[in-house]
Design an enzyme around this catalytic site. Structure first.
Site, short mmCIF file in Angstrom:
data_model
loop_
_atom_site.label_atom_id
_atom_site.label_comp_id
_atom_site.label_asym_id
_atom_site.label_seq_id
_atom_site.Cartn_x
_atom_site.Cartn_y
_atom_site.Cartn_z
N GLY B 8 0.85 -1.19 0.00
CA GLY B 8 0.00 0.00 0.00
C GLY B 8 0.88 1.24 0.00
N CYS B 98 -9.85 2.62 9.15
CA CYS B 98 -9.28 2.50 7.80
C CYS B 98 -8.35 1.29 7.73
CB CYS B 98 -8.55 3.78 7.42
SG CYS B 98 -7.87 3.74 5.75
N CYS B 197 -6.96 12.28 6.76
CA CYS B 197 -6.78 12.47 5.31
C CYS B 197 -8.00 13.08 4.63
CB CYS B 197 -6.37 11.17 4.63
SG CYS B 197 -7.65 9.90 4.56
#
Lengths: 394, 352
Positions: B8, B98, B197
């Site tokens: 990722g 997340c 974010c």
């Protein structure tokens, strides 16, 4: 790892012959075609020769052909240009639900600017509903824009019939023929086409160059203001190498059209036949007959198209899902939804578009890879497991 | 054949260096960037620019890079959960959700689909074999204050054999930046991302007002005896332990102790009242084999920036009771409590 390129609807490799005729225009014949000295004049001639080649293929006059930067610019120029030039006559435009974004987004923009747009539906094979088209015509309709052949499912539209309807009603008819040129014989006279977009890189020409045909006496507003190039309709120094490449590419494409089509259609049919034989629970999308010779679009149930594509890429195989923008929206293709596919099936779709450089060996490799990948992905899918437990019916 | 890893990549320096390290270790690396949020604005960790930064790093390393669209999952599991927490007077940590649903959820699934043996991220944490527990465990990194094992406690147990954290042995970010510079990575000097974010400007109050049906509903600020001391601007504007912005003059500094949704009250008190000895957690994830029916002595960390303190835990129906040896400050509903045995993450859950 070898690359197997099966995305010829997205773009094609430039033919060696095309590249050869383009090369001198970068560093030898670099003159500005608008200049009066010799190396300028020679380039003017090269441009006009290319224009004539395009006109000959389309059966129009060469002063009805304008060079642009590609298919999207041609679509924008035609639709906006004709709409704005004719807005005193009416504000209604008709198009289809399965157009390329270059047309759909242009229409949406015009809607914001006071125009009204009807989006005509298609049947389960992607063929336009002609009755709906006729019914949606109003006294204020100024333009019909329907694509010649669809970029995702390859379906070829009843262009002649649409042309007749438009002519009878005195409505201008534009067609986005970006996928069709190089695959289908097109006669704008016989088909009653008033405006047509094409792009060189779809038929083994370079990227960044396209053309727009607009019938003489059809008023349209120019898209790029500036110099007087392209008979004062498209400003900007001509992309001479690109134009020369486009001319050569369209000439080659139509010289060997039947041979080319026969070859890629045979490979396409072989591919579809092999997939149908070796992978269960698939659906072939689009019309089996009225379709582009190299296009195939197949939904693999219980699989996400994205995972399929990434796995193919890891094996060196270039294909695409419904649309070119794989990293963008999660929404399934608007074309596949328009032909009535449910979301989950539309998601698992793969477009393989075959071109003149593909071989049977490549198709065999792709089918073998697909068999392996589809089986692996299905074995990870809870929906598949459930489906098999229930006896695999429905 | 080399083992395959799905990494990722945010486009930041950590995950970029992770790519270099994995490649040096001989893995076949596939870089992915998750597209998570529609209103991506320049400067947040997942902005469009970061995607192209990640792509550029992968180009440079000659590894494939894909962008994965997880916007729907992100909205469902992270953004909506964030909003729900504030609606219910809890203070969420969206990074934990997340990690649970996106990185060690949807991304892991994608890794399996692509035939990868591992997934990796640029987190500061370790996966190591524990003799004591006889299995691979999640553990603290060597990065001290920067350690991120706290936000990773929700990794499913079965996944631990398939996760790599290439940055786990590094002591600080300077070492990481040094590797990036040596490899001429453009992102070597990119600033750290600190904010949430999907709220790049850090103004979560405005975010809530614009993205949910939460409206500023004024109410009373009261003390423990329900004496009215002032007015509040809406409960979501307050968190446990907050001192600033109360607008009350008092001889001793006052802190938010509690939020009462029913009465729409902010309850305040002096610092001493912030200290709590025990609490319950729910939705827990336990990563090693321990007997929860008996009291177990461990160290417990109750927010990302807090230290861990000694406590005992025991199962109570579907929750776990945590009892500190010494009372601890500002235990906040919605935050996570994470249990440590030395460096090993035993598990964790949400403070009720």
């Amino acid at each position: 790892m070898n690359t197997v390129y099966l995305d010829n609807s997205a773009t094609t490799k430039v033919d060696d012959e095309v590249l050869k005729v383009m090369l001198p225009y970068f560093s030898q014949n670099y003159g500005n075609a608008s200049s009066i000295y010799s190396i300028g004049r020679e380039n003017r001639k090269a441009i006009e020769d290319a224009r004539e080649k395009v006109a000959k293929i389309l059966n129009c006059n060469s002063n009805e052909v304008y060079f642009t930067a590609g298919g999207s610019e041609s679509d924008n120029t035609a639709i906006k240009g004709i709409a704005y030039a004719n807005k005193n006559k009416g504000n209604h435009i008709i198009t289809s639900k399965i157009e390329h974004p270059a047309v759909l987004e242009t229409c949406k923009k015009l809607e914001k600017d006071g125009f009204e747009v009807s989006y005509i539906s298609v049947d389960e094979n992607g063929i336009l509903n002609l009755e709906e088209l006729k019914d949606s015509i109003r006294p204020t309709t100024i333009l019909i824009s329907v694509m010649f052949a669809n970029n995702e499912i390859g379906t070829i539209q009843p262009i002649k019939e649409i042309g007749e309807i438009a002519k009878e009603k005195g409505i201008y008819f534009h067609t986005d023929a970006v996928q069709a040129v190089g695959n289908i014989k097109i006669d704008v006279e016989k088909l009653n086409i008033d405006s047509l977009s094409l792009s060189a890189h779809k038929f083994y020409g370079p990227k960044g160059i396209g053309a727009l045909y607009v019938r003489k006496n059809v008023p349209f507003v120019k898209f790029i203001d500036g110099g007087h190039q392209e008979r004062n309709k498209r400003a900007g120094t001509e992309n001479v190498a690109g134009i020369v490449g486009l001319g050569k590419a369209i000439e080659l494409a139509y010289k060997d059209l039947d041979e080319h089509n026969e070859k890629i259609k045979k490979l396409r049919d072989y591919y579809v036949e092999q997939v149908e034989k070796r992978i269960p629970y698939i659906k072939v999308n689009g019309d089996r007959n009225k379709r582009l010779p190299g296009n195939s679009n197949i939904s693999f149930r219980f699989i996400e198209g994205e995972s399929l594509l990434l796995n193919l890429d890891l094996k060196g195989i270039c294909a695409s899902s419904g649309s070119a923008c794989t990293s963008g929206s999660l929404d399934p293709s608007h074309v596949l939804l328009a032909i009535g596919l449910p979301h989950e099936i539309a998601h698992g779709s793969l477009r393989v578009s075959i071109g003149k450089y593909n071989t049977k060996e490549e198709i065999d490799y792709v089918v073998d890879s697909l068999v392996e990948i589809v089986e692996r992905l299905r074995n990870m899918s809870p929906l598949w497991e459930e489906f098999i437990e229930n006896g695999g019916n429905n | 054949m080399n083992k395959k890893v799905l990494l990722g990549m945010s486009g930041g320096v950590d995950s970029s260096v992770a790519a270099i390290l994995l490649k040096e270790q001989g893995y076949e690396v596939i870089g992915v960037t998750m597209k998570l949020w529609e209103g991506e604005i320049e400067g947040s960790c997942c902005s469009l620019n970061s995607t192209s930064d990640a792509k550029r790093v992968c180009d440079y390393l000659k590894i494939p890079h894909y962008t994965l669209n997880f916007k729907d999952d992100f909205n469902k599991y992270v953004v909506q959960d964030f909003i729900d927490n504030y609606k219910n007077c809890r203070t969420p940590n969206p990074c934990i959700e997340c990690n649970k649903y996106l990185k060690f959820g949807a991304m892991f699934k994608k890794a399996q689909e692509l035939g990868c043996d591992y997934i990796a991220t640029g987190h500061y944490a370790k996966i190591l074999y524990s003799e004591k527990y006889g299995k691979n465990v999640l553990a603290k990194s060597n990065a001290g204050k920067k350690d991120q094992s706290y936000v990773l406690y929700n990794i499913p147990d079965y996944m631990l054999d398939h996760v790599l954290f290439p940055l786990g042995d590094f002591k600080n970010k300077d070492e990481i930046r040094e590797i990036a510079r040596k490899n001429n990575l453009l992102v070597a000097n990119k600033p750290d991302s600190e904010d949430i974010c999907f709220i790049p400007d850090g103004n979560y109050k405005r975010f809530l007002e614009e993205n949910s049906n939460i409206k500023p509903q004024k109410g009373n600020i009261v003390n423990s005896k329900e004496e009215v001391l002032g007015k509040h601007t809406g409960l979501y504007n307050y968190t446990i332990g907050q001192r600033r912005g109360l607008g009350i003059s008092s001889p001793k500094p006052l802190y938010v102790l509690k939020l009462n949704k029913k009465k729409n009250q902010v309850i305040v008190g002096v610092e001493k009242e912030l200290y709590i000895k025990e609490f319950l957690i729910k939705d827990f994830n336990i990563l090693v084999d321990i007997d929860l029916s008996k009291w177990t002595s461990l160290y417990v960390k109750t927010r990302y920036s807090a230290k861990e303190y000694k406590a005992n835990i025991i199962l109570e129906e579907d929750k776990i009771r945590v009892v500190f040896d010494e009372p601890q400050r500002a235990i906040t509903p919605g935050q996570s409590a994470v249990f440590y045995d030395g460096d090993v993450v035993v598990g964790g859950g949400k403070i009720v």
